[in-house]
Write an enzyme that holds these catalytic residues in place. Structure first.
Site: not given
Ligand SMILES: Cc1cc2nc3c(=O)[nH]c(=O)nc-3n(C[C@H](O)[C@H](O)[C@H](O)COP(=O)(O)OP(=O)(O)OC[C@H]3O[C@@H](n4cnc5c(N)ncnc54)[C@H](O)[C@@H]3O)c2cc1C
Length: 639
Positions: A134, A140, A173, A311, A401, A422, A424, A426
């Site tokens: 990412t 995504s 990560g 409870r 609570g 989100t 692996e 979204d």
């Molecule tokens: C705690 C954490 C750990 C992570 N670890 C890793 C890691 O180790 N390695 C790694 O590579 N990544 C990692 N990630 C990244 C994670 O895989 C991405 O955050 C995830 O793939 C979503 O991408 P984005 O955040 O850019 O969201 P976006 O792609 O910007 O999505 C934002 C919103 O837009 C919506 N959306 C996007 N495209 C569409 C579409 N075509 N149609 C409708 N709705 C859409 C989605 O549903 C979502 O609600 C991590 C993220 C977090 C928060």
């Protein structure tokens, strides 16, 4: 003598029950006692320490092939990481990143030299790695990553660079503190003799990022994502590359290679297909995340149900005792359908892990089976993680609570699993992937298409949607064939009726989505607009498909349970799952005349009826989850 709860546990534990039993025993060790550690340094150190124990106990070896120093038991690898979620989700995630994602990239995208050099050290934690896919600008849509890996034929090196601020690797990560090496996904740019440099698409490169002291290597700038909504034991961070040079051999070259002179070669000609083949080999991570979310939900439901059975609140007239909260119908309606769904998803997840194991253990992989596996993994990841988010919140509220105190675990479970919807992939994007597979009747070409290409394709080729049955095909067919009721007089507790209603809804949604797509294509002209016009409908169809697959897995799970009493209980639980899904989508069933007003009322009565008949078995049902006592860790349950 085995109790009904024991039989439920055996049914749920499935093929890798011995692995589950081993993890249950290991989780009783003091190192794995649930803890609340908001301090980042302490939480990260604790997670790493727990991982050392796992490495010494041989946990990681299952995920790697025998030739590379592992045992090659894919199902065992996925199952054991899933089980860790019962103790500590930071541990599950960090272990998943190290062995599943980083290790998985080396194992699946690398070739002999990479396996030789890196697999053993990463199994033993002598090499800590991260999975840097990412970027700030693209999560995504990873085909559009901006990081570049430009081949320099003069030196025989790749130059890894972050050309823009949005090319920064983000949320990774392990990147904040512990990782020494990153599996970096970047656009491979190269030129053979006499050619202009061009991008060959996203490939994966091994890039050392820290020295032995933990300092950034030249050209690397890492930073820390700091406090997150949960998962304090995982050191998520960012990485920026400033023309970092790595040897040509650091390209994980199973699906694409660059010769010394810069010529590019690949066994897969089409760039889209190549990319999706590479990503497809990493499907295991998605399966694990869905399974782990399911495990976390089972922990929460075990805690909240036990609490509800001790409870008391409000007097009962003519009684000296106050009422147990589990005896309120509303409380039953809050917890029992979620327990039923947990069973349903668990059976479906077991089927998925078996398919994953079989496909990844086979010498030859059938592309269609691989695609079906990926779609199923995507759908169940979404279903499991949404279920966990909802169930854990309900459990928190169901404990009043007390549920809000960290000593009772629920708030940490909630915070830690939140992001599972989100990462692996979204969930909405994954659900769309399921829909694409369904609507195009598993056509080969569709795989790597963006929405525009896909729309064009779907508009011209969608005909009769191919409807694939799950492994339970025969059992389901028999139930349907012997069904003896109809809309007017049939019982909603009839399995055939339930299966038919799920199946009809899916078929209707899919075929009408396909028709609307074709109509929209003619009307809108622009393929993107046409697809966007029906996007909600397409997602509903995919969700209905997942519901059907999960119901069928439940039916197969009941069929495989040899104990009569346990099978009867599972049968009632399956009614509750089916009727709850129908009740939640009652408006749709009525709007589309699949449910009359009278029958709709009967659905509500049916849910209440099943809640009442299952109430006496509430404890047995959560005992069937077999969450180790030590990981229930809820102080409120001790009194
Ligand atoms: C705690 C954490 C750990 C992570 N670890 C890793 C890691 O180790 N390695 C790694 O590579 N990544 C990692 N990630 C990244 C994670 O895989 C991405 O955050 C995830 O793939 C979503 O991408 P984005 O955040 O850019 O969201 P976006 O792609 O910007 O999505 C934002 C919103 O837009 C919506 N959306 C996007 N495209 C569409 C579409 N075509 N149609 C409708 N709705 C859409 C989605 O549903 C979502 O609600 C991590 C993220 C977090 C928060």
């Amino acid at each position: 003598m085995a109790t009904t709860a024991d039989h439920l546990r055996t049914a749920l534990d499935g093929r890798w029950r011995e692995v589950r039993e081993k993890v249950r025993v290991d989780l009783t060790r003091p190192e794995f006692a649930p803890h609340f550690t908001p301090d980042l340094d302490a939480a990260r150190a604790k997670t790493l320490e727990q991982m050392q124990f796992l490495a010494e106990s041989g946990y990681a070896a299952n995920g790697f092939s025998v030739e590379h120093g592992g045992t090659g038991d894919v199902g065992a690898a996925v199952t054991s990481i899933e089980m860790l979620a019962m103790s500590d989700l930071s541990l599950m995630v960090k272990a998943g990143v190290q062995w599943g994602l980083f290790g998985g990239a080396v194992e699946n995208l690398g070739t002999a030299a990479h396996h030789e050099a890196y697999v053993r050290p990463l199994i033993d934690l002598d090499l800590l790695g991260c999975f840097a896919m990412t970027e700030t600008g693209h999560g995504s849509d990873v085909q559009e990553l901006e990081t570049t890996a430009t081949y320099d034929a003069a030196s025989g090196e790749f130059v890894i660079d972050s050309p823009t601020p949005s090319a920064r690797k983000d949320y990774i990560g392990g990147a904040a503190r512990h990782a020494r090496m990153a599996a970096v996904f970047a656009q491979l740019v190269t030129a053979g003799p006499g050619e202009e440099p061009e991008s060959k698409g996203v490939h994966c490169f091994l890039v050392p990022i820290r020295d032995e002291r933990g300092d950034d290597l030249p050209g690397i700038t890492t930073s820390d994502c700091g406090h997150k909504g949960g998962l304090p034991g995982v050191d998520n961070g960012r990485i920026v590359f400033d023309r970092v040079r790595v040897p040509r051999a650091n390209l994980l070259n199973r699906y694409g290679d660059v010769a010394a002179d810069g010529s590019y070669s690949s066994p897969i000609e089409h760039p889209n297909r190549r990319f999706f083949t590479m990503v497809g080999t990493l499907v295991r991570g998605r399966v694990t995340v869905g399974g782990a979310a399911g495990a976390a939900a089972r922990v929460a439901l075990s805690i909240a149900t036990r609490y509800a059975l001790q409870r008391r609140q409000f007097d009962k007239p003519n009684s000296s005792e106050e009422v147990l909260i589990m005896d309120y119908l509303v409380h039953q309606r809050r917890l029992l359908p979620l327990i039923a769904k947990s069973y349903a998803l668990h059976f479906a997840q077991n089927e998925l892990v078996t398919r994953l194991h079989e496909i990844q253990s086979a010498r030859e992989v059938d592309p269609q089976e691989q695609r079906e596996l990926e779609a199923r993994a995507a759908g169940l990841k979404a279903a499991n993680t949404w279920h966990a988010t909802r169930a854990i919140q309900e459990c928190r509220e169901a404990c009043g609570g007390a549920g809000y105190l960290t000593e009772n675990r629920l708030v940490a479970l909630k915070a830690d699993t939140d992001v599972f919807t989100t990462f692996e992939g979204d969930n909405h994007v994954l659900t769309q992937l399921v829909a694409k597979e369904l609507l195009t009747a598993y056509a080969d070409e569709v795989r790597g298409m963006g929405p525009v290409d896909w729309m064009r394709f779907a508009a011209t080729t969608v005909g009769d949607v191919v409807k694939k049955r799950t492994a339970a095909q025969q059992i389901i067919q028999t139930i349907l064939d012997t069904r003896q009721d109809n809309e007017e007089d049939g019982s909603l507790f009839n399995r055939g009726t339930q299966l038919r209603m799920f199946s009809d809804r899916e078929e209707y949604l899919l075929s009408t989505a396909a028709k609307r797509l074709q109509g929209a294509q003619k009307r809108e002209g622009d393929p993107f607009d046409a697809f966007n016009f029906v996007q909600d409908h397409v997602l509903r169809a995919a969700e209905a498909h997942i519901d059907r697959v999960v119901l069928e897995a439940f039916v197969a799970g009941i069929d495989s349970c040899p104990d009569e009493a346990a099978a009867d209980l599972l049968g009632e639980l399956c009614d509750l799952y089916a009727l709850t899904v129908i009740e939640e989508d009652k408006a749709w069933f009525m709007e589309h005349r699949h449910l009359s007003v009278e029958r709709a009322k009967a659905v509500t009565r049916g849910v209440n009826e099943r809640c009442r008949t299952l109430r006496p078995h509430a404890l047995e049902l959560v005992e069937g989850f077999a969450v180790p006592e030590s990981t229930l860790g809820a102080a409120m349950l001790e009194g």
